[in-house]
Scaffold this motif. Sequence first.
Motif, PDB file in Angstrom:
ATOM      1  N   GLN A 130     131.018 158.023  40.395  1.00 56.35           N
ATOM      2  CA  GLN A 130     129.815 156.909  41.491  1.00 56.35           C
ATOM      3  C   GLN A 130     129.005 157.899  42.232  1.00 56.35           C
ATOM      4  O   GLN A 130     129.098 159.309  41.403  1.00 56.35           O
ATOM      5  CB  GLN A 130     130.758 156.894  43.225  1.00 56.35           C
ATOM      6  CG  GLN A 130     132.189 156.233  42.705  1.00 56.35           C
ATOM      7  CD  GLN A 130     132.475 155.388  43.956  1.00 56.35           C
ATOM      8  OE1 GLN A 130     132.208 156.384  45.592  1.00 56.35           O
ATOM      9  NE2 GLN A 130     132.229 154.118  44.524  1.00 56.35           N
ATOM     10  N   LEU A 131     127.778 157.433  41.903  1.00 61.39           N
ATOM     11  CA  LEU A 131     126.803 157.981  42.522  1.00 61.39           C
ATOM     12  C   LEU A 131     126.155 157.340  43.419  1.00 61.39           C
ATOM     13  O   LEU A 131     125.850 155.667  43.068  1.00 61.39           O
ATOM     14  CB  LEU A 131     125.434 157.436  40.944  1.00 61.39           C
ATOM     15  CG  LEU A 131     125.819 158.897  39.812  1.00 61.39           C
ATOM     16  CD1 LEU A 131     124.572 158.360  38.825  1.00 61.39           C
ATOM     17  CD2 LEU A 131     125.607 160.769  40.197  1.00 61.39           C
ATOM     18  N   VAL A 132     125.857 157.663  44.998  1.00 58.09           N
ATOM     19  CA  VAL A 132     125.649 157.077  45.703  1.00 58.09           C
ATOM     20  C   VAL A 132     124.506 156.935  46.590  1.00 58.09           C
ATOM     21  O   VAL A 132     124.472 157.903  47.038  1.00 58.09           O
ATOM     22  CB  VAL A 132     126.624 156.954  46.885  1.00 58.09           C
ATOM     23  CG1 VAL A 132     126.677 156.143  48.108  1.00 58.09           C
ATOM     24  CG2 VAL A 132     127.774 156.858  46.684  1.00 58.09           C
ATOM     25  N   ASP A 133     123.926 156.117  46.207  1.00 57.92           N
ATOM     26  CA  ASP A 133     122.059 156.612  46.221  1.00 57.92           C
ATOM     27  C   ASP A 133     122.104 156.423  47.978  1.00 57.92           C
ATOM     28  O   ASP A 133     122.601 155.158  48.494  1.00 57.92           O
ATOM     29  CB  ASP A 133     120.700 155.540  45.732  1.00 57.92           C
ATOM     30  CG  ASP A 133     120.958 156.143  44.230  1.00 57.92           C
ATOM     31  OD1 ASP A 133     120.743 155.057  43.516  1.00 57.92           O
ATOM     32  OD2 ASP A 133     121.426 157.089  44.185  1.00 57.92           O
ATOM     33  N   SER A 152     130.684 161.595  42.781  1.00 62.91           N
ATOM     34  CA  SER A 152     131.878 162.217  42.264  1.00 62.91           C
ATOM     35  C   SER A 152     132.192 161.667  41.213  1.00 62.91           C
ATOM     36  O   SER A 152     131.688 160.912  40.386  1.00 62.91           O
ATOM     37  CB  SER A 152     132.434 161.550  43.201  1.00 62.91           C
ATOM     38  OG  SER A 152     132.112 160.004  44.070  1.00 62.91           O
ATOM     39  N   GLY A 153     133.302 161.905  40.120  1.00 59.32           N
ATOM     40  CA  GLY A 153     134.155 161.765  39.039  1.00 59.32           C
ATOM     41  C   GLY A 153     133.694 162.145  38.433  1.00 59.32           C
ATOM     42  O   GLY A 153     134.041 161.905  37.415  1.00 59.32           O
ATOM     43  N   PHE A 154     132.658 163.273  38.440  1.00 54.84           N
ATOM     44  CA  PHE A 154     132.537 163.953  36.997  1.00 54.84           C
ATOM     45  C   PHE A 154     131.910 165.081  37.496  1.00 54.84           C
ATOM     46  O   PHE A 154     131.985 165.717  39.035  1.00 54.84           O
ATOM     47  CB  PHE A 154     131.153 163.063  36.454  1.00 54.84           C
ATOM     48  CG  PHE A 154     129.727 162.587  36.870  1.00 54.84           C
ATOM     49  CD1 PHE A 154     129.530 162.372  37.705  1.00 54.84           C
ATOM     50  CD2 PHE A 154     128.514 163.629  35.854  1.00 54.84           C
ATOM     51  CE1 PHE A 154     128.546 162.058  38.107  1.00 54.84           C
ATOM     52  CE2 PHE A 154     127.521 163.706  37.077  1.00 54.84           C
ATOM     53  CZ  PHE A 154     127.168 162.242  38.340  1.00 54.84           C
ATOM     54  N   THR A 155     131.458 166.209  36.109  1.00 56.48           N
ATOM     55  CA  THR A 155     130.997 167.436  36.429  1.00 56.48           C
ATOM     56  C   THR A 155     129.432 167.424  36.663  1.00 56.48           C
ATOM     57  O   THR A 155     128.753 167.908  35.537  1.00 56.48           O
ATOM     58  CB  THR A 155     131.889 168.411  35.236  1.00 56.48           C
ATOM     59  OG1 THR A 155     133.264 167.713  34.883  1.00 56.48           O
ATOM     60  CG2 THR A 155     131.188 170.033  35.259  1.00 56.48           C
ATOM     61  N   PHE A 156     129.243 166.781  37.716  1.00 55.53           N
ATOM     62  CA  PHE A 156     128.105 167.438  38.468  1.00 55.53           C
ATOM     63  C   PHE A 156     126.695 167.914  37.932  1.00 55.53           C
ATOM     64  O   PHE A 156     125.802 168.054  37.589  1.00 55.53           O
ATOM     65  CB  PHE A 156     127.457 166.740  40.148  1.00 55.53           C
ATOM     66  CG  PHE A 156     126.485 166.688  40.589  1.00 55.53           C
ATOM     67  CD1 PHE A 156     126.204 167.882  40.589  1.00 55.53           C
ATOM     68  CD2 PHE A 156     125.371 165.888  40.819  1.00 55.53           C
ATOM     69  CE1 PHE A 156     125.026 167.866  41.509  1.00 55.53           C
ATOM     70  CE2 PHE A 156     124.490 165.334  40.990  1.00 55.53           C
ATOM     71  CZ  PHE A 156     123.167 166.760  41.880  1.00 55.53           C
ATOM     72  N   ARG A 157     127.372 169.371  37.668  1.00 51.04           N
ATOM     73  CA  ARG A 157     126.889 170.696  37.774  1.00 51.04           C
ATOM     74  C   ARG A 157     126.553 170.743  36.069  1.00 51.04           C
ATOM     75  O   ARG A 157     125.532 172.049  35.385  1.00 51.04           O
ATOM     76  CB  ARG A 157     127.291 171.938  38.188  1.00 51.04           C
ATOM     77  CG  ARG A 157     128.529 172.221  37.556  1.00 51.04           C
ATOM     78  CD  ARG A 157     129.151 173.178  38.318  1.00 51.04           C
ATOM     79  NE  ARG A 157     130.418 173.427  36.843  1.00 51.04           N
ATOM     80  CZ  ARG A 157     131.163 173.272  37.565  1.00 51.04           C
ATOM     81  NH1 ARG A 157     131.519 172.073  38.423  1.00 51.04           N
ATOM     82  NH2 ARG A 157     132.953 173.879  36.724  1.00 51.04           N
ATOM     83  N   ALA A 158     126.690 169.915  35.660  1.00 45.18           N
ATOM     84  CA  ALA A 158     126.402 169.800  33.424  1.00 45.18           C
ATOM     85  C   ALA A 158     125.666 169.423  32.922  1.00 45.18           C
ATOM     86  O   ALA A 158     125.714 169.338  32.196  1.00 45.18           O
ATOM     87  CB  ALA A 158     128.097 169.588  32.755  1.00 45.18           C
ATOM     88  N   LYS A 207     127.483 170.777  46.823  1.00 40.39           N
ATOM     89  CA  LYS A 207     127.423 169.699  47.449  1.00 40.39           C
ATOM     90  C   LYS A 207     127.759 168.614  46.188  1.00 40.39           C
ATOM     91  O   LYS A 207     127.532 167.173  46.965  1.00 40.39           O
ATOM     92  CB  LYS A 207     126.484 169.755  48.438  1.00 40.39           C
ATOM     93  CG  LYS A 207     126.756 170.284  49.540  1.00 40.39           C
ATOM     94  CD  LYS A 207     125.776 170.061  50.576  1.00 40.39           C
ATOM     95  CE  LYS A 207     126.031 171.224  52.038  1.00 40.39           C
ATOM     96  NZ  LYS A 207     124.992 171.183  53.051  1.00 40.39           N
ATOM     97  N   ASN A 208     127.469 168.552  45.153  1.00 45.38           N
ATOM     98  CA  ASN A 208     127.257 167.519  43.642  1.00 45.38           C
ATOM     99  C   ASN A 208     126.500 166.518  44.598  1.00 45.38           C
ATOM    100  O   ASN A 208     126.884 165.053  44.753  1.00 45.38           O
ATOM    101  CB  ASN A 208     128.627 167.047  43.959  1.00 45.38           C
ATOM    102  CG  ASN A 208     129.684 167.276  43.176  1.00 45.38           C
ATOM    103  OD1 ASN A 208     129.377 168.401  42.641  1.00 45.38           O
ATOM    104  ND2 ASN A 208     130.825 167.195  42.480  1.00 45.38           N
TER     105      ASN A 208
END
Length: 125
Positions: free
Chosen positions: A3-6, A25-31, A76-77
């Motif tokens: 999810q990407l919530v704008d 959420s749901g994936f490795t944001f920092r990558a 905080k992703n």
Amino acid sequence: EVQLVDSGGGLVQPGGSLRLSCAASGFTFRAYALYWVREAPGKGRERVSAINSGGDSTYYADYVKGRFTISRDNAKNTLYLQLNSLKTEDTAMYYCASDYTGVFSVGPSHEYKYWGQGTQVSVSS
């Protein structure tokens, strides 16, 4: 589930400011490198800004340089876009999107891996 919530859009007068957020959420944001992309009726999709996975390299389209600032908080992703000195031509739906890698691309055609649902920015007096 990815999810990407704008959020953070709204109606503002010319010269005003907004801060957009994209909570992931749901994936490795920092990558992943991340983007803000906007779309206005009749204007097509425009890549506004980008940031690499580490947050130490950024890109801005010429028409937003000096007015918009992209940033990210990997703890905080969350991805941000600070919009200052807004103009009527900035009116659009703004989307966050992720790359497939940690490095962003500024090529003319680029595929994005994940998309947010968008947040509307309207600039009008």
